[in-house]
Write a protein that holds these residues in place. Structure first.
Motif, PDB file in Angstrom:
ATOM      1  N   GLY A 254      18.518  37.348  26.160  1.00 21.69           N
ATOM      2  CA  GLY A 254      18.967  36.380  25.154  1.00 21.69           C
ATOM      3  C   GLY A 254      20.426  35.978  25.252  1.00 21.69           C
ATOM      4  N   LEU A 255      21.161  36.551  26.215  1.00 23.18           N
ATOM      5  CA  LEU A 255      22.598  36.252  26.304  1.00 23.18           C
ATOM      6  C   LEU A 255      22.958  35.609  27.632  1.00 23.18           C
ATOM      7  CD1 LEU A 255      24.125  39.474  24.712  1.00 23.18           C
ATOM      8  CD2 LEU A 255      23.752  37.232  23.655  1.00 23.18           C
ATOM      9  N   LYS A 256      24.144  34.996  27.648  1.00 25.32           N
ATOM     10  CA  LYS A 256      24.679  34.425  28.884  1.00 25.32           C
ATOM     11  C   LYS A 256      25.796  35.332  29.399  1.00 25.32           C
ATOM     12  CE  LYS A 256      22.882  30.044  28.984  1.00 25.32           C
ATOM     13  NZ  LYS A 256      21.541  30.564  28.619  1.00 25.32           N
ATOM     14  N   GLY A 257      25.756  35.617  30.674  1.00 27.94           N
ATOM     15  CA  GLY A 257      26.772  36.473  31.279  1.00 27.94           C
ATOM     16  C   GLY A 257      28.184  35.979  31.018  1.00 27.94           C
ATOM     17  N   GLU A 258      28.387  34.641  31.125  1.00 27.26           N
ATOM     18  CA  GLU A 258      29.759  34.106  30.953  1.00 27.26           C
ATOM     19  C   GLU A 258      30.289  34.386  29.543  1.00 27.26           C
ATOM     20  OE1 GLU A 258      27.758  30.444  32.234  1.00 27.26           O
ATOM     21  OE2 GLU A 258      27.113  32.437  32.846  1.00 27.26           O
ATOM     22  N   SER A 259      29.397  34.262  28.536  1.00 28.61           N
ATOM     23  CA  SER A 259      29.857  34.528  27.153  1.00 28.61           C
ATOM     24  C   SER A 259      30.248  35.993  27.016  1.00 28.61           C
ATOM     25  CB  SER A 259      28.765  34.210  26.133  1.00 28.61           C
ATOM     26  OG  SER A 259      28.042  33.083  26.527  1.00 28.61           O
ATOM     27  N   LEU A 260      29.462  36.870  27.643  1.00 35.48           N
ATOM     28  CA  LEU A 260      29.772  38.298  27.590  1.00 35.48           C
ATOM     29  C   LEU A 260      31.120  38.584  28.246  1.00 35.48           C
ATOM     30  CD1 LEU A 260      26.279  39.807  28.487  1.00 35.48           C
ATOM     31  CD2 LEU A 260      27.592  40.291  26.416  1.00 35.48           C
ATOM     32  N   VAL A 261      31.324  37.989  29.422  1.00 36.79           N
ATOM     33  CA  VAL A 261      32.575  38.222  30.153  1.00 36.79           C
ATOM     34  C   VAL A 261      33.774  37.784  29.321  1.00 36.79           C
ATOM     35  CG1 VAL A 261      33.938  37.457  32.148  1.00 36.79           C
ATOM     36  CG2 VAL A 261      31.561  38.160  32.458  1.00 36.79           C
ATOM     37  N   MET A 262      33.653  36.615  28.686  1.00 28.85           N
ATOM     38  CA  MET A 262      34.786  36.103  27.906  1.00 28.85           C
ATOM     39  C   MET A 262      35.035  36.956  26.675  1.00 28.85           C
ATOM     40  SD  MET A 262      34.736  31.992  28.281  1.00 28.85           S
ATOM     41  CE  MET A 262      32.980  31.705  28.287  1.00 28.85           C
ATOM     42  N   ALA A 263      33.961  37.332  25.988  1.00 28.57           N
ATOM     43  CA  ALA A 263      34.118  38.152  24.777  1.00 28.57           C
ATOM     44  C   ALA A 263      34.676  39.532  25.147  1.00 28.57           C
ATOM     45  CB  ALA A 263      32.786  38.279  24.061  1.00 28.57           C
ATOM     46  N   LEU A 264      34.218  40.093  26.251  1.00 26.58           N
ATOM     47  CA  LEU A 264      34.715  41.414  26.661  1.00 26.58           C
ATOM     48  C   LEU A 264      36.179  41.337  27.075  1.00 26.58           C
ATOM     49  CD1 LEU A 264      31.603  42.797  28.573  1.00 26.58           C
ATOM     50  CD2 LEU A 264      32.676  43.801  26.546  1.00 26.58           C
ATOM     51  N   ASP A 265      36.564  40.222  27.678  1.00 26.38           N
ATOM     52  CA  ASP A 265      37.970  40.059  28.074  1.00 26.38           C
ATOM     53  C   ASP A 265      38.873  40.106  26.843  1.00 26.38           C
ATOM     54  OD1 ASP A 265      40.065  39.612  29.936  1.00 26.38           O
ATOM     55  OD2 ASP A 265      40.095  37.500  29.346  1.00 26.38           O
ATOM     56  N   LEU A 266      38.408  39.495  25.770  1.00 24.02           N
ATOM     57  CA  LEU A 266      39.197  39.519  24.522  1.00 24.02           C
ATOM     58  C   LEU A 266      39.306  40.930  23.952  1.00 24.02           C
ATOM     59  CD1 LEU A 266      37.875  36.263  22.785  1.00 24.02           C
ATOM     60  CD2 LEU A 266      40.054  36.596  23.998  1.00 24.02           C
ATOM     61  N   GLU A 267      38.353  41.784  24.322  1.00 22.91           N
ATOM     62  CA  GLU A 267      38.388  43.181  23.877  1.00 22.91           C
ATOM     63  C   GLU A 267      39.114  44.069  24.890  1.00 22.91           C
ATOM     64  OE1 GLU A 267      36.138  44.691  21.258  1.00 22.91           O
ATOM     65  OE2 GLU A 267      35.444  42.755  20.511  1.00 22.91           O
ATOM     66  N   GLY A 268      39.643  43.449  25.948  1.00 22.57           N
ATOM     67  CA  GLY A 268      40.414  44.208  26.929  1.00 22.57           C
ATOM     68  C   GLY A 268      39.598  44.787  28.079  1.00 22.57           C
ATOM     69  N   VAL A 269      38.309  44.372  28.198  1.00 22.44           N
ATOM     70  CA  VAL A 269      37.486  44.890  29.297  1.00 22.44           C
ATOM     71  C   VAL A 269      37.244  43.770  30.317  1.00 22.44           C
ATOM     72  CG1 VAL A 269      35.249  45.886  29.941  1.00 22.44           C
ATOM     73  CG2 VAL A 269      36.380  46.596  27.814  1.00 22.44           C
ATOM     74  N   ALA A 270      37.706  43.985  31.538  1.00 23.36           N
ATOM     75  CA  ALA A 270      37.576  42.972  32.585  1.00 23.36           C
ATOM     76  C   ALA A 270      36.361  43.272  33.453  1.00 23.36           C
ATOM     77  CB  ALA A 270      38.836  42.945  33.451  1.00 23.36           C
ATOM     78  N   CYS A 271      35.392  42.344  33.472  1.00 22.86           N
ATOM     79  CA  CYS A 271      34.242  42.483  34.364  1.00 22.86           C
ATOM     80  C   CYS A 271      33.812  41.075  34.734  1.00 22.86           C
ATOM     81  CB  CYS A 271      33.130  43.274  33.693  1.00 22.86           C
ATOM     82  SG  CYS A 271      32.567  42.540  32.162  1.00 22.86           S
ATOM     83  N   SER A 272      32.631  40.907  35.336  1.00 24.05           N
ATOM     84  CA  SER A 272      32.265  39.568  35.785  1.00 24.05           C
ATOM     85  C   SER A 272      30.765  39.371  35.734  1.00 24.05           C
ATOM     86  CB  SER A 272      32.775  39.348  37.206  1.00 24.05           C
ATOM     87  OG  SER A 272      32.026  40.163  38.076  1.00 24.05           O
ATOM     88  N   THR A 273      30.353  38.134  35.988  1.00 23.65           N
ATOM     89  CA  THR A 273      28.919  37.847  36.034  1.00 23.65           C
ATOM     90  C   THR A 273      28.385  38.025  37.440  1.00 23.65           C
ATOM     91  OG1 THR A 273      29.442  35.555  36.444  1.00 23.65           O
ATOM     92  CG2 THR A 273      28.960  36.143  34.172  1.00 23.65           C
ATOM     93  N   GLY A 274      29.254  38.277  38.380  1.00 28.46           N
ATOM     94  CA  GLY A 274      28.826  38.376  39.767  1.00 28.46           C
ATOM     95  C   GLY A 274      30.019  38.067  40.626  1.00 28.46           C
ATOM     96  N   ALA A 275      29.759  37.557  41.808  1.00 27.40           N
ATOM     97  CA  ALA A 275      30.841  37.323  42.754  1.00 27.40           C
ATOM     98  C   ALA A 275      31.949  36.460  42.148  1.00 27.40           C
ATOM     99  CB  ALA A 275      30.294  36.664  44.010  1.00 27.40           C
ATOM    100  N   ALA A 276      33.182  36.874  42.340  1.00 27.42           N
ATOM    101  CA  ALA A 276      34.333  36.141  41.816  1.00 27.42           C
ATOM    102  C   ALA A 276      34.373  34.729  42.396  1.00 27.42           C
ATOM    103  CB  ALA A 276      35.620  36.879  42.156  1.00 27.42           C
ATOM    104  N   CYS A 277      33.919  34.609  43.637  1.00 24.60           N
ATOM    105  CA  CYS A 277      34.025  33.305  44.314  1.00 24.60           C
ATOM    106  C   CYS A 277      33.047  32.300  43.734  1.00 24.60           C
ATOM    107  CB  CYS A 277      33.810  33.443  45.815  1.00 24.60           C
ATOM    108  SG  CYS A 277      33.145  34.996  46.316  1.00 24.60           S
ATOM    109  N   SER A 278      32.032  32.730  42.961  1.00 28.40           N
ATOM    110  CA  SER A 278      31.118  31.743  42.393  1.00 28.40           C
ATOM    111  C   SER A 278      31.328  31.568  40.889  1.00 28.40           C
ATOM    112  CB  SER A 278      29.667  32.098  42.716  1.00 28.40           C
ATOM    113  OG  SER A 278      29.456  33.467  42.585  1.00 28.40           O
ATOM    114  N   SER A 279      32.393  32.197  40.326  1.00 24.05           N
ATOM    115  CA  SER A 279      32.574  32.026  38.887  1.00 24.05           C
ATOM    116  C   SER A 279      32.955  30.577  38.615  1.00 24.05           C
ATOM    117  CB  SER A 279      33.613  32.996  38.321  1.00 24.05           C
ATOM    118  OG  SER A 279      34.753  33.021  39.109  1.00 24.05           O
ATOM    119  N   GLY A 280      32.508  30.095  37.469  1.00 22.53           N
ATOM    120  CA  GLY A 280      32.718  28.682  37.174  1.00 22.53           C
ATOM    121  C   GLY A 280      31.490  27.868  37.541  1.00 22.53           C
TER     122      GLY A 280
END
Ligand SMILES: *Cc1c(COP(=O)(O)O)cnc(C)c1O
Length: 394
Positions: free
Chosen positions: A306-332
């Motif tokens: 039910g969730l989108k990886g990008e929303s999770l990544v952004m919300a976690l970044d605001l909480e100080g946790v850096a992670c990704s949805t997958g390869a950095a080169c394909s973000s965006g």
């Protein structure tokens, strides 16, 4: 706010020992490694010492190590170099390359470029666990196959591929074998003879070294056209004045990796396993992607219903946790990660995935912080998500 870095598959922090080793080669020892004078010889000695360290880490002869600008260059050099140098397999002049659908873009797009130049390419697909079956590679072999390239560890889900098994096949048929080992070197033991590979790519910034430095292992006797043309550096295989500080950094990183491999592997795997168990225990509708019995110690890829990886990544970044949805080169990109769709995940499950990749400098406290943040963020986003309400009501 305490910050936690869980994106070590995108890049790792530079080890303090590596930064210290490099500094002198940015300052007083600035010489060109090809110069005959004292300055040049200081640089040359450092480059050769780094070559020995990299060779030692992967069980190669130092003469078989070519320094490059990183994983992407090493991969491109292998794909284009072998395809260019290979004698055509049949009288028609046809050439064929085998790779997989879960490769890093540095191999995948190089293979597509080869196709546009008239080389036939087979993309072997993995099973649902994200592991390639060596039998599928065997079935893809043709009389005109000149190269097999299969990654050792996948960057998105962390699955380890049966390269040693494919190595035996390649040996029997005298086909050149390349492996992109960028995500494996420094994380799991990697030895070129045990794998039976002719070419192996590695990158400094994925093993606590600097960005813009890497190496290609080239087994003695491997036919390889150069990618670039210029001076006689690196045994005529890779022209250009050596990146001495970068190479020194890579050498130091390789030396540290060899010393620390066993301890790091166990400690990181135990933290990763605790993170995985904690997520599965606390959060409903979470599923792990990638066969856990063939996975490197540091990577965890999870889909949240039910969730989108990008929303999770952004919300976690605001909480100080850096992670990704997958390869950095394909973000965006709006497309779901190609590795997950190749494994047969639905587009929604692939889009709802999070990659958590641990490293040497993570602590148990980081795992506690991340678990709390992930649990909180998933609950908050799901409360807002129409998709999850529907999924939950079914
Ligand atoms: C990061 C990565 C690369 C590219 O390496 P660079 O040094 O960043 O060019 C290639 N393959 C894999 C599997 C990677 O994870």
């Amino acid at each position: 706010m305490p910050r936690v870095y869980l994106d070590n598959n995108a890049t790792t922090p530079v080890a303090p020992e590596v930064a210290d080793a490099m500094l002198g080669y940015l300052r007083e020892d600035f010489g060109n490694a090809s110069s005959v004078h004292w300055y040049g010889q200081r640089a040359r000695d450092a480059v050769e010492q780094a070559r020995e360290a990299v060779a030692g880490l992967i069980g190669a002869d130092p003469k078989e190590i070519i320094f490059t600008s990183g994983g992407t260059e090493s991969d491109n050099m292998s794909v284009f170099g072998v395809a260019g140098a290979a004698r055509a397999g049949t009288s028609s002049g046809a050439k064929h390359v085998i790779t997989t659908s879960i490769e890093h873009p540095a191999v995948l797009y190089a293979a597509r470029e080869l196709e546009s130049r008239g080389v036939a390419v087979t993309y072997v697909t993995p099973g649902s666990g994200g592991v390639i079956d060596a039998n599928d590679v065997a079935r893809a072999i043709r009389a005109e196959t000149v190269l097999i390239t299969v990654m050792l560890a996948n960057n998105e889900v962390g699955t380890l591929q049966p390269v040693a098994e494919i190595g035996r096949l390649a040996r029997e048929r005298a086909i050149t074998l390349h492996t992109d080992a960028v995500q494996a070197v420094g994380k799991v033991p990697v030895k070129v003879d045990a794998l039976g590979v002719d070419l192996l790519s590695l990158s400094a910034h994925k093993l606590y070294g600097p960005k813009g430095a890497g190496a290609l292992y080239v087994r003695k006797g491997t036919r390889l056209d150069p990618l670039m043309h210029g001076g006689h550096h690196e045994r005529d295989r890779r022209p250009g004045t050596e990146n001495v500080p970068g190479i020194v950094g890579l050498g130091k990183a390789a030396e540290l990796a060899a010393q620390r491999l066993d301890g790091d592997m166990q400690r990181i795997a135990s933290m990763r396993d605790r993170l995985q168990a904690g997520i599965l225990e606390r959060i409903e509708g979470a599923s792990v992607n990638g066969d856990a019995s063939h996975r490197q110690p540091n990577t965890l890829n999870v889909s949240f219903e039910g969730l989108k990886g990008e929303s999770l990544v952004m919300a976690l970044d605001l909480e100080g946790v850096a992670c990704s949805t997958g390869a950095a080169c394909s973000s965006g990109s709006t497309e779901p990660p190609h590795v997950l769709t190749a494994m047969g995940l639905s587009k929604d499950a692939a889009r709802g995935s999070l990659r958590l990749s641990l490293g040497r400098y993570n602590s148990e406290a980081d795992i506690d912080t991340s678990l709390k943040a992930i649990t909180r963020v998933v609950a908050r986003l799901r409360a807002l998500s129409p998709h999850y309400a529907t999924a939950g009501a079914q």
